[in-house]
Write an enzyme that holds these catalytic residues in place. Structure first.
Site, PDB file in Angstrom:
ATOM      1  N   CYS A  46       6.318  -0.101   9.070  1.00  0.00           N
ATOM      2  CA  CYS A  46       6.408  -1.195   8.099  1.00  0.00           C
ATOM      3  C   CYS A  46       6.532  -2.551   8.786  1.00  0.00           C
ATOM      4  O   CYS A  46       6.023  -3.558   8.284  1.00  0.00           O
ATOM      5  CB  CYS A  46       7.587  -0.973   7.159  1.00  0.00           C
ATOM      6  N   ASP A 160      -5.133 -12.172 -15.115  1.00  0.00           N
ATOM      7  CA  ASP A 160      -4.879 -11.749 -16.497  1.00  0.00           C
ATOM      8  C   ASP A 160      -3.659 -10.845 -16.598  1.00  0.00           C
ATOM      9  O   ASP A 160      -3.374 -10.292 -17.649  1.00  0.00           O
ATOM     10  CB  ASP A 160      -6.109 -11.056 -17.092  1.00  0.00           C
TER      11      ASP A 160
END
Length: 244
Positions: A46, A160
């Site tokens: 990570c 959106d």
């Protein structure tokens, strides 16, 4: 909360981050967004991923894309980990913090709500690790499993507020942020133009004309021309045009 499907409105969650509190839809505004989760701070794979994301942040910003990470540790740990990440990617002299916020999710409530929990990967306390999913929307209908059954950890959300794509990787395999950037280019192109992008497409390459479009309509929409790849079946479904 039911699992998220492509095209669903993304939850308008509230979260504490390394850049302060956010209400997700307000944070998103009119931008695209890449939200990616991690199983914990100070983890090796990570660290490389957040470092690569930091290096590529300007490229995402150029495309109108905001980035936000999620990890199941405290804000204090996030700030400490950020110093390691910046040092890893040799950016510690350029800035004092990551160029995107990192969400604190110690109780894993958000990760669970978004379907990010991997039941087969456990931490030292026996709690599920957040996973990382490859499901993408396109021009053709597909059957999808809900996220509650298929854990996901990279979300691309459109202006959106709807889910456009999700990606999944196991914790042992680092994500390819160049591929995520390429996918953003494809999603933004196909959101505004009636085309599809073929395998290994890169910006500037030819794109594909959907089978549902007639020859007459294609000739109007694509004045640069349409060419067809001939195949043994003689079916003229592999149609290409220069990128609009």
């Amino acid at each position: 909360m039911p699992g998220l499907l492509l095209g669903d409105v993304f939850p308008n969650f509230h979260a504490e981050t390394t850049d302060g509190s956010i209400q997700f839809h307000d944070f998103l505004g009119d931008s695209w967004c890449v939200l990616f989760s991690h199983p914990g701070d100070f983890t090796p794979v990570c660290t490389t991923e957040l470092g690569r994301a930091a290096r590529l942040c300007a490229e995402f910003t150029k495309r109108g894309v905001k980035m936000v990470a999620l990890s199941v540790d405290s804000l204090e740990d996030h700030h400490d980990w950020s110093k390691d990440i910046l040092a890893y990617c040799s950016m510690e002299s350029e800035r004092s913090s990551l160029p995107y916020p990192v969400i604190a999710d110690q109780k894993r409530e958000l990760a669970l709500a978004l379907g990010m929990m991997d039941p087969d990967e456990k931490d030292k306390d026996g709690l599920p690790l957040t996973a990382r999913c490859v499901r993408t929307s396109g021009l053709y209908p597909v059957t999808l499993q809900p996220c509650s059954q298929l854990p996901s950890a990279v979300f691309i959300i459109g202006p959106d507020k709807r889910l456009k794509l999700s990606l999944l990787y196991p914790a042992s395999t680092g994500r390819n942020f160049d591929e995520i950037l390429r996918v953003v280019d494809s999603l933004q192109l196909t959101a505004t133009k009636r085309v599809a992008t073929p395998a290994d497409w890169q910006p500037g390459d030819s794109v594909m004309v959907p089978p549902s479009m007639s020859e007459a309509e294609a000739s109007v929409l694509f004045p640069a021309g349409v060419f067809t790849k001939e195949v043994p079946s003689k079916r003229k479904y592999l149609r290409y045009t220069p990128q609009p």
